[in-house]
Motif scaffolding. Structure first.
Motif, mmCIF file in Angstrom:
data_model
loop_
_atom_site.group_PDB
_atom_site.id
_atom_site.type_symbol
_atom_site.label_atom_id
_atom_site.label_comp_id
_atom_site.label_asym_id
_atom_site.label_seq_id
_atom_site.Cartn_x
_atom_site.Cartn_y
_atom_site.Cartn_z
ATOM 1 N N TYR A 249 0.743 -1.268 -0.049
ATOM 2 C CA TYR A 249 0.091 0.077 -0.001
ATOM 3 C C TYR A 249 0.952 1.204 -0.031
ATOM 4 O O TYR A 249 2.087 1.159 0.658
ATOM 5 C CB TYR A 249 -0.964 -0.137 1.330
ATOM 6 N N ARG A 250 0.272 2.419 -0.522
ATOM 7 C CA ARG A 250 1.053 3.529 -0.278
ATOM 8 C C ARG A 250 0.391 4.422 0.863
ATOM 9 O O ARG A 250 -0.783 4.444 1.230
ATOM 10 C CB ARG A 250 0.546 4.386 -1.522
ATOM 11 N N ILE A 251 1.125 5.026 1.742
ATOM 12 C CA ILE A 251 0.665 5.669 2.770
ATOM 13 C C ILE A 251 1.261 6.898 2.859
ATOM 14 O O ILE A 251 2.258 7.210 1.953
ATOM 15 C CB ILE A 251 1.160 4.993 4.240
ATOM 16 N N ILE A 252 0.802 8.101 3.478
ATOM 17 C CA ILE A 252 1.266 9.392 3.542
ATOM 18 C C ILE A 252 1.441 9.724 5.110
ATOM 19 O O ILE A 252 0.591 9.581 5.946
ATOM 20 C CB ILE A 252 0.344 10.416 3.014
ATOM 21 N N THR A 253 2.798 9.833 5.490
ATOM 22 C CA THR A 253 2.904 10.315 6.878
ATOM 23 C C THR A 253 2.413 11.801 7.063
ATOM 24 O O THR A 253 1.850 12.382 6.227
ATOM 25 C CB THR A 253 4.470 10.569 7.030
ATOM 26 N N PRO A 254 2.138 12.157 8.414
ATOM 27 C CA PRO A 254 1.608 13.390 8.739
ATOM 28 C C PRO A 254 2.478 14.690 8.267
ATOM 29 O O PRO A 254 1.978 15.785 8.103
ATOM 30 C CB PRO A 254 1.729 13.532 10.431
ATOM 31 N N GLU A 255 3.895 14.517 7.907
ATOM 32 C CA GLU A 255 4.809 15.351 7.249
ATOM 33 C C GLU A 255 4.460 15.466 5.806
ATOM 34 O O GLU A 255 5.160 16.368 5.276
ATOM 35 C CB GLU A 255 6.129 15.136 7.797
ATOM 36 N N GLY A 256 3.574 14.524 5.171
ATOM 37 C CA GLY A 256 3.574 14.580 3.927
ATOM 38 C C GLY A 256 4.230 13.921 3.182
ATOM 39 O O GLY A 256 4.452 13.850 1.851
ATOM 40 N N GLU A 257 5.080 12.808 3.743
ATOM 41 C CA GLU A 257 6.029 12.065 3.004
ATOM 42 C C GLU A 257 5.246 10.954 2.432
ATOM 43 O O GLU A 257 4.640 10.334 3.224
ATOM 44 C CB GLU A 257 7.423 11.724 4.204
ATOM 45 N N GLU A 258 5.559 10.490 1.207
ATOM 46 C CA GLU A 258 5.146 9.292 0.475
ATOM 47 C C GLU A 258 6.039 8.080 0.863
ATOM 48 O O GLU A 258 7.082 8.238 0.668
ATOM 49 C CB GLU A 258 5.168 9.636 -0.952
ATOM 50 N N ARG A 259 5.160 7.117 1.417
ATOM 51 C CA ARG A 259 5.926 5.879 1.673
ATOM 52 C C ARG A 259 5.120 4.522 1.263
ATOM 53 O O ARG A 259 4.006 4.601 1.012
ATOM 54 C CB ARG A 259 6.227 5.549 3.175
ATOM 55 N N TRP A 260 5.730 3.255 1.019
ATOM 56 C CA TRP A 260 4.954 2.336 0.634
ATOM 57 C C TRP A 260 5.448 1.123 1.939
ATOM 58 O O TRP A 260 6.335 1.055 2.269
ATOM 59 C CB TRP A 260 5.545 1.835 -0.708
ATOM 60 N N ILE A 261 4.099 0.317 2.304
ATOM 61 C CA ILE A 261 4.296 -0.485 3.108
ATOM 62 C C ILE A 261 4.030 -1.786 2.750
ATOM 63 O O ILE A 261 3.078 -1.929 1.557
ATOM 64 C CB ILE A 261 3.479 -0.254 4.562
ATOM 65 N N ARG A 262 4.167 -2.969 3.197
ATOM 66 C CA ARG A 262 3.823 -4.369 2.782
ATOM 67 C C ARG A 262 3.023 -4.800 4.034
ATOM 68 O O ARG A 262 3.700 -4.849 5.227
ATOM 69 C CB ARG A 262 4.954 -5.274 2.385
ATOM 70 N N VAL A 263 1.861 -5.195 3.823
ATOM 71 C CA VAL A 263 0.919 -5.721 5.124
ATOM 72 C C VAL A 263 0.754 -7.287 4.753
ATOM 73 O O VAL A 263 0.252 -7.596 3.789
ATOM 74 C CB VAL A 263 -0.223 -4.945 5.258
ATOM 75 N N VAL A 264 1.229 -8.154 5.901
ATOM 76 C CA VAL A 264 0.793 -9.461 5.606
ATOM 77 C C VAL A 264 0.031 -9.740 7.174
ATOM 78 O O VAL A 264 0.511 -9.133 8.252
ATOM 79 C CB VAL A 264 2.187 -10.226 5.939
#
Length: 744
Positions: A249-264
């Motif tokens: 998934y793509r997530i957005i941190t409170p500071e607006g940084e774009e990250r990607w996580i893998r959820v299992v």
């Protein structure tokens, strides 16, 4: 601010150019310098602590020399140009190894500088004393700027290689880290909705460690486009209908940084009822970004930054799959790129391509997407529904805009592009649309370089016709049906035949004869053109031998040669062999060359070949003069004995003052250059008399004879003999068509 010697040396070493292998670009510059200044030696010299090392050298055997007493060392120390007209009398350099061991007397060099840094010198040398003007020094500076461009390009390539190594190292580190990375764990009580996160998950999503989380706050961590699917998944799990997942998934941190996580995740059931959702969250941002970079690299042209052929293919497939209406496709060819690469170097050619790419991208804007398909070919896909009128207007605009002067590598170039365009119709697939545009571009390059051609269904038949003509000519070559016909050139001074021009003809199986104009399409095929010349050479040599054996005075014979003949590199060998084997001196042959030969980056090759043949007795004629692009330049630089004024000027000179002025100009110019002039296409007595009055050397045209075969040449010359008795004192008014013109 001036640099210390240590600082200069550090910058020289950082350039990573010392002791590198020779390159064609640097070698081309020293050859060009020798040619420009008529010098036997030229060097690109880098000066380190104890020596001068030559990256490129022409006419000098050493790879390096001591710095002490060196000319280039002096240039580096002073940062200024140096001209030494006689080194033997100069106390600074008389002990130089160039002077002592290699008899160098003259030196002219300029610094290879970038800002305050001087890497070495670019110089020309001679074994005799000579002058070097301010203009010469300015030109040497210009060549040095090209060398500096090559140095910068070399440094950039070295930097890119280092960056590539760094990228590969980072990837290796990433893979090692990924295998041993700690990941955050989570769980959710499905009966109460309580959520527990490990510290690592808080760090990943950018929230304070220990913050109490609700399901809505968890959903809020995801990027907007992900939230609905996550909300549905949680709702399904709470309702007992959910399952475990393994997804990114793509997530957005409170500071607006774009990250990607893998959820299992998985679901724990107690007594058949779902009680707990648990799993892990792994930050895979670096992996995703790396994959995106790879994807961009796979779909981007590394030189221009434009989308590449792979991206073009994918884009076209997407458009045609969605049945987009009226897709417009422009294929664009950058003309003369090979000539620029050969004369100014591939670095300059690359800069030209980057400049064209930038201008295309800038001018298209949101109207279309630009791709580089490779080499000198670009294309544009128009996003809005296309129409023929709009595409013609856009193409003309691009030709004008791209053609503006462009500064590249110290040179000013006027880029020229040729375009072919097509519009999709109905359910046309990508391959057909691309092929149609390719047909249009092909036709434009063959017939109207520097212009735009819109695809029409008739183009297929035109190109098919060309292919058929090529096949017919190939068959005629195989069956020995390619033959010469000869047209006389009459000397104005006494009316005698000065020479014949051999004109290629194709004999059909029914014995009818086709002129070259009727199968001219075949000459665009370099292989066919080369074989035609080879066959014509053999015929001409055989006919000359036969006429010599009969004692006929035919003068010389002119033979037309094309660019493909010079490209092969064996033209001189074939001519010499054909004439020597029959015992014919080369002063019986005139090679006729048009200016189009020199528009394909072959000027030096052509000039060198022709000069060698002239020394063996052969004469050179510049054919169709006045219809090319740089006639006066060619007259100055090429080994030419005869100028042939194109028929188009002769046709109109009696009625058009501009044509008459051009003819007069050519005749006056040729007289000053001590060249002969032949007027082509003379068909009337008025034309002949006008040319005689202006001092034309020889005439050629239907007034005297149409092209005739070898046997009629014998009859022509035989019939001519009685008419030549006493002709040396004929007046101009007595000039008449020869009676043998009936043989045509």
């Amino acid at each position: 601010m001036s640099l210390t010697e240590d600082e200069r040396l550090n910058l020289l070493y950082e350039a990573s150019i010392l002791d590198t292998p020779p390159t064609t670009e640097f070698d081309a510059i020293v050859r060009l310098a020798c040619s420009m200044f008529d010098m036997p030696m030229a060097l690109v010299s880098f000066v380190d602590e104890h020596r001068q090392w030559f990256k490129a050298r022409q006419g000098f055997p050493l790879e390096e020399a001591p710095r002490e007493h060196s000319f280039c060392g002096y240039v580096v120390e002073t940062g200024s140009p140096l001209v030494v007209e006689d080194a033997r009398t100069d106390s600074r350099f008389c002990a130089n190894t160039f002077v002592k061991d290699w008899s160098v007397q003259f030196y002219a060099g300029v610094p290879l500088s970038e800002g305050a840094t001087c890497y070495g010198g670019f110089c020309v040398l001679d074994t005799k004393s000579r002058r070097f003007s301010d203009r010469d020094l300015e030109q040497l500076h210009s060549l040095a700027s090209v060398v500096m461009g090559l140095i910068r390009e070399h440094r950039q390539q070295s930097l890119l290689k280092e960056q590539q190594r760094e990228l590969e190292l980072k990837q290796a580190r990433f893979e090692q880290t990924e295998r041993s990375a700690k990941v955050g764990g989570f769980e959710m009580d499905l009966s109460t909705g309580a959520i527990v996160w490990s510290d690592q998950i808080y760090r990943t999503v950018g929230l304070p460690i220990g913050k109490r989380m609700t399901s809505e706050e968890v959903i809020g961590c995801y990027a907007p486009e992900e939230r609905d699917s996550v909300r549905r998944r949680i709702r399904d799990i709470l309702n007992g209908a959910g399952t475990g997942i393994d997804k990114e998934y793509r997530i957005i941190t409170p500071e607006g940084e774009e990250r990607w996580i893998r959820v299992v995740s998985d679901i724990e059931h107690l007594q058949g009822e779902p009680r707990r959702l648990f799993g892990i969250v792994q930050d895979v941002s670096e992996k995703v970004r790396y994959e995106q970079r790879l994807l961009r690299a796979a779909n981007a042209d590394p030189l221009t930054g434009l989308a590449n052929r792979a991206a073009y293919n994918a884009h076209m497939e997407r458009l045609t799959a969605t049945e987009a209406s009226s897709i417009g496709l422009l294929l664009i060819d950058v003309d003369r790129l090979k000539q620029i690469n050969d004369t100014l170097g591939h670095a300059t050619g690359d800069l030209l391509l980057k400049g064209v790419a930038s201008r295309l991208d800038e001018r298209l804007g949101k109207r279309g997407k630009v791709f580089r398909l490779g080499g000198d070919e670009f294309c544009v896909i128009l996003e809005a529904p296309a129409n023929a009128r709009g595409m013609r207007s856009l193409a003309r605009h691009l030709i004008e805009y791209i053609g503006r002067p462009l500064e590249v590598g110290g040179s000013t170039i006027n880029p020229m592009i040729t375009l072919g365009g097509a519009i999709s119709e109905g359910e046309m697939d990508a391959a057909t649309l691309s092929q149609n545009a390719d047909f249009a571009l092909y036709h434009a390059k063959e017939t109207r370089r520097g212009s735009y051609v819109q695809y029409q269904p008739s183009l297929r038949s035109t190109i098919a016709h060309r292919i058929q003509i090529v096949r017919e000519v190939e068959l005629a070559l195989t069956e020995h049906r390619i033959v010469p016909h000869y047209q006389p050139l009459v000397r104005c001074a006494d009316g005698q035949v000065w020479a014949f021009e051999a004109l290629v003809r194709m004999q059909r199986p029914d014995n009818s004869i086709l002129s070259a104009a009727q199968f001219h399409e075949a000459f665009t095929d370099s292989s066919v053109s080369h074989h035609i010349t080879t066959r014509m050479l053999e015929h001409v040599a055989t006919d000359i031998r036969n006429w010599m054996n009969r004692g006929l005075d035919f003068g010389r014979v002119g033979l037309n040669v094309s660019a493909s003949d010079f490209m092969r590199g064996d033209l001189e060998t074939k001519i010499v062999a054909a004439f020597a084997s029959r015992g014919i001196p080369l002063d019986k042959l005139v090679l006729e060359v048009t200016e189009t030969v020199f528009l394909q980056g072959l000027e030096d090759t052509v000039a060198t070949t022709l000069q060698r043949l002239r020394k063996k007795g052969l004469a050179v004629a510049l054919d169709d003069f006045g219809t090319g692009y740089a006639s006066l330049t060619h007259l100055r630089s090429l080994p030419v004995d005869i100028i042939k004024i194109d028929k188009s000027f002769i046709d109109t000179m009696l009625d058009d003052e501009s044509s008459l002025a051009i003819v007069e100009l050519v005749l006056n110019l040729a007289q000053k250059l001590k060249m002969k002039v032949t007027a082509e296409g003379v068909e009337t007595h008025r034309q002949a008399m006008c040319l005689l009055e202006m001092g034309c050397t020889t005439l050629q045209g239907y007034l005297f004879s149409k092209p005739i075969d070898r046997e009629h040449v014998v009859k022509y010359l035989t019939a001519l003999k009685p008419h030549l008795i006493g002709n040396s004192e004929r007046t101009q008014e007595e000039l008449r068509p020869w009676p043998s013109q009936t043989y045509a």
